[in-house]
Design an enzyme around this catalytic site. Structure first.
Site, PDB file in Angstrom:
ATOM      1  N   LYS A 193      29.293  37.225  50.059  1.00 20.92           N
ATOM      2  CA  LYS A 193      29.881  37.913  48.922  1.00 20.92           C
ATOM      3  C   LYS A 193      31.385  37.662  48.917  1.00 20.92           C
ATOM      4  O   LYS A 193      31.985  37.319  49.936  1.00 20.92           O
ATOM      5  CB  LYS A 193      29.613  39.426  49.003  1.00 20.92           C
ATOM      6  CG  LYS A 193      28.139  39.796  48.929  1.00 20.92           C
ATOM      7  CD  LYS A 193      27.958  41.310  49.048  1.00 20.92           C
ATOM      8  CE  LYS A 193      26.482  41.699  49.021  1.00 20.92           C
ATOM      9  NZ  LYS A 193      26.295  43.165  49.171  1.00 20.92           N
ATOM     10  N   HIS A 194      31.985  37.842  47.760  1.00 21.60           N
ATOM     11  CA  HIS A 194      33.423  37.672  47.665  1.00 21.60           C
ATOM     12  C   HIS A 194      34.128  38.829  48.378  1.00 21.60           C
ATOM     13  O   HIS A 194      33.644  39.952  48.409  1.00 21.60           O
ATOM     14  CB  HIS A 194      33.856  37.628  46.197  1.00 21.60           C
ATOM     15  CG  HIS A 194      33.308  36.454  45.450  1.00 21.60           C
ATOM     16  ND1 HIS A 194      33.651  35.150  45.748  1.00 21.60           N
ATOM     17  CD2 HIS A 194      32.435  36.375  44.412  1.00 21.60           C
ATOM     18  CE1 HIS A 194      33.013  34.332  44.934  1.00 21.60           C
ATOM     19  NE2 HIS A 194      32.269  35.050  44.117  1.00 21.60           N
ATOM     20  N   GLU A 195      35.300  38.515  48.934  1.00 20.92           N
ATOM     21  CA  GLU A 195      36.085  39.543  49.596  1.00 20.92           C
ATOM     22  C   GLU A 195      36.434  40.650  48.614  1.00 20.92           C
ATOM     23  O   GLU A 195      36.685  40.401  47.435  1.00 20.92           O
ATOM     24  CB  GLU A 195      37.374  38.946  50.161  1.00 20.92           C
ATOM     25  CG  GLU A 195      37.182  38.203  51.471  1.00 20.92           C
ATOM     26  CD  GLU A 195      37.060  39.151  52.648  1.00 20.92           C
ATOM     27  OE1 GLU A 195      37.001  40.373  52.436  1.00 20.92           O
ATOM     28  OE2 GLU A 195      37.014  38.661  53.786  1.00 20.92           O
TER      29      GLU A 195
END
Length: 562
Positions: A193-195
């Protein structure tokens, strides 16, 4: 630096040791990061104990609190593991072994292809030369006469001129396929997942879009060079640039839009920014910049240079001045623009971050500009920062201010294309230039971030598209392009498969995976929505299907270009 969030109230035990006070319901906590649990007394909100612990996924725990007779420590807090956490990485290991098995089968098939009768039969059936001829004629790709062929004989040059730089399509396809997998869910693993906000580039999913922008810049340099050799008028090329940019922006707004389910033209909540919109505008700026300042005789080497080592930079000094001016604008707006209710230069997530001091300041100036010019209803409503930082303000990671640094990223990719054009026939020169650019970008990143995640002058942040994010991702992009170029186009140890095929039909694959995301066979109802194995199976199946679709389109000679 997050505020504590209320989890549960535990009633008193009324002095009975046989019936201790218990929470009314179980609570779920995040397992991505270590957490701090704080127990306060109901009288005076006095802190009784504090425990820091990194919980395991799907584990079951109890916090046992006991009253002590000592005056120095009135209570003790202990964590008890009722049910141990699961090993959530086994599905990834199994998937890895399956794909390695498929790779082994393909390698064995390749060995069989070295047998003359088998190879002649397959070539006769597939006719790859005709396919390659059609690809280059349709896509106007630069040929390896300009970039790869090192044989001086004219005949071999003529043959090579019909070949395509496979490393660029492989790079594009690799970035695209990983992006598709991540967008489909990445098996529900946190590291896919994106930060939430600031993030190290070891969290590689944050670099996918930037690599796609980078290789777009590289392809732009090569394709414009090819078009200008064959087109008589720059105006004709400019019309193509304008038309392509318009189509990308239009597709992003109308087709690939999170709110399209509300109706084809639900303008009240239509998201204006987006991935394709940013790609379209970035392409417009970078391609126009390259078209305006291209000088005849530069790439061919007929123009004398005061410093031959900088022959791919000095002739384009107006472009660099323009890019530096854009960066000055970004810095001034980011750090000097007054934002109501927020400190100047704020780069934080807002919400409960920074101890809840600036809850409505998500993104600082970047978020403020989007909300002011586009309106809150026309930007992304569920940013990644809302999960951990509990932000309530909408924020768009593809907003207006970040587009400036996206242009810079594409310009660095444009520079990679110029290196390929200027140092044609010299593989070592090309690869050494890639390596030097990677080092330069890495040093700039180290200075901007102080080699830390949170404490630098400008942290690495994909949501903001900070300048340090661009320099860091471009550092790795140059290295990755160097490796793929060496393996695919120099030594030809790898054909680029299977990533080469989606790289040839990147727009179709990207739009297709967005439009058909919620339809079978790309998605189906799962038995256990919390199972990593089921999510990973579904996401890998969907991603693999797009690779197969792109391969079939390649074999059928179907290519969608804009």
């Amino acid at each position: 630096q997050c505020l504590y969030r209320f989890l549960a109230y535990i009633p008193p035990s009324n002095g009975s040791l046989r019936q201790p006070g218990t929470a009314a319901a179980a609570v779920m906590v995040d397992t991505q990061h270590p957490l701090t649990l704080l127990l306060n007394g109901s009288v005076g909100d006095r802190e009784l104990c504090k425990i820091q612990y990194h919980f395991g996924e799907f584990g079951n725990y109890s916090l046992v609190v006991k009253t002590l007779s000592t005056s120095t420590k009135p209570v003790s807090c202990d964590l008890v593991i009722n049910e141990g956490p699961i090993n959530s990485y086994l599905p990834i290991l199994f998937a890895f072994l399956v794909y390695m098995g498929i790779l082994a089968i393909l390698i064995v098939g390749r060995l069989f292809m070295k047998i003359d009768p088998v190879r002649k039969w397959v070539y006769k059936k597939l006719n790859p030369r005709e396919t390659d001829r059609l690809i280059n004629s349709e896509l106007e790709s630069p040929n390896t006469t300009d970039c790869v062929s090192s044989d001086p004989t004219p005949r071999l040059r003529s043959t090579a001129s019909r070949q395509r730089l496979r490393s660029l399509d492989t790079f594009r396809g690799l970035s695209l396929i990983i992006m598709v997998f991540v967008n489909y869910g990445g098996g529900k693993y946190w590291f896919f997942k994106h930060e939430s906000w600031n993030g190290k580039m070891s969290h590689h999913t944050s670099a996918l879009f930037s690599r796609f922008v980078f290789i777009m810049g590289t392809s732009t340099s090569l394709s414009l060079s090819s078009m200008l050799r064959w087109e008589s008028s720059k105006w004709k090329v400019l019309r193509k640039i304008l038309w392509r940019s318009f189509l990308l922006i239009l597709l992003g707004i109308i087709v690939v839009n999170p709110n399209y389910c509300l109706g084809p033209l639900s303008w009240d909540n239509l998201r204006i920014p987006g991935v394709l919109q940013r790609l379209g505008f970035t392409y417009l700026v970078v391609a126009t910049l390259e078209l305006l300042f291209t000088r005849a005789g530069v790439e061919s080497g007929t123009m004398e240079m005061p410093c031959p080592a900088l022959q791919d930079i000095l002739p384009y000094w107006p472009q660099w001045i323009f890019i530096l001016m854009l960066e000055v604008i970004w810095l001034c707006l980011t750090f000097l623009l007054p934002v109501p209710g927020c400190p100047r230069g704020y780069l934080g997530p807002g919400g409960i971050g920074d101890f809840g001091s600036y809850p409505n300041c998500t993104g600082g100036a970047a978020g403020y500009i989007d909300r002011l010019l586009l309106g809150e209803k026309h930007i992304y409503q569920h940013p990644s920062s809302s999960v951990i930082y509990q932000t309530t303000m909408p924020y768009d990671p593809e907003g207006i201010l970040g587009t400036i640094n996206t242009i810079f990223m594409a310009f660095l990719g444009l520079q990679a294309g110029k290196i390929i054009l200027f140092y044609k026939d010299h593989h070592k020169q090309i690869m050494s230039r890639f390596f030097i650019w990677s080092i330069v970008m890495g040093v700039i990143s180290a200075v901007l971030t102080k080699c830390s995640k949170e404490e630098g002058f400008i942290p690495i942040n994909k949501n903001l598209w900070s300048i340090s994010y661009v320099t860091t991702t471009s550092c790795f992009a140059f290295i990755l392009l160097l490796l793929i170029y060496y393996l695919v186009d120099v030594k030809r140890l790898w054909s680029g498969a299977p990533f080469f095929y989606p790289g040839m039909n990147s727009i179709l694959v990207y739009i297709g995976h967005e439009v058909f995301e919620n339809y079978f066979p790309f998605k189906w109802k799962m038995q256990d929505s919390q199972s990593h194995a089921e999510h990973l199976t579904q996401n890998l199946t969907a991603t693999t299907l797009w690779v197969l679709i792109s391969y079939l389109l390649y074999r059928r000679r179907i290519f969608w270009k804009i």
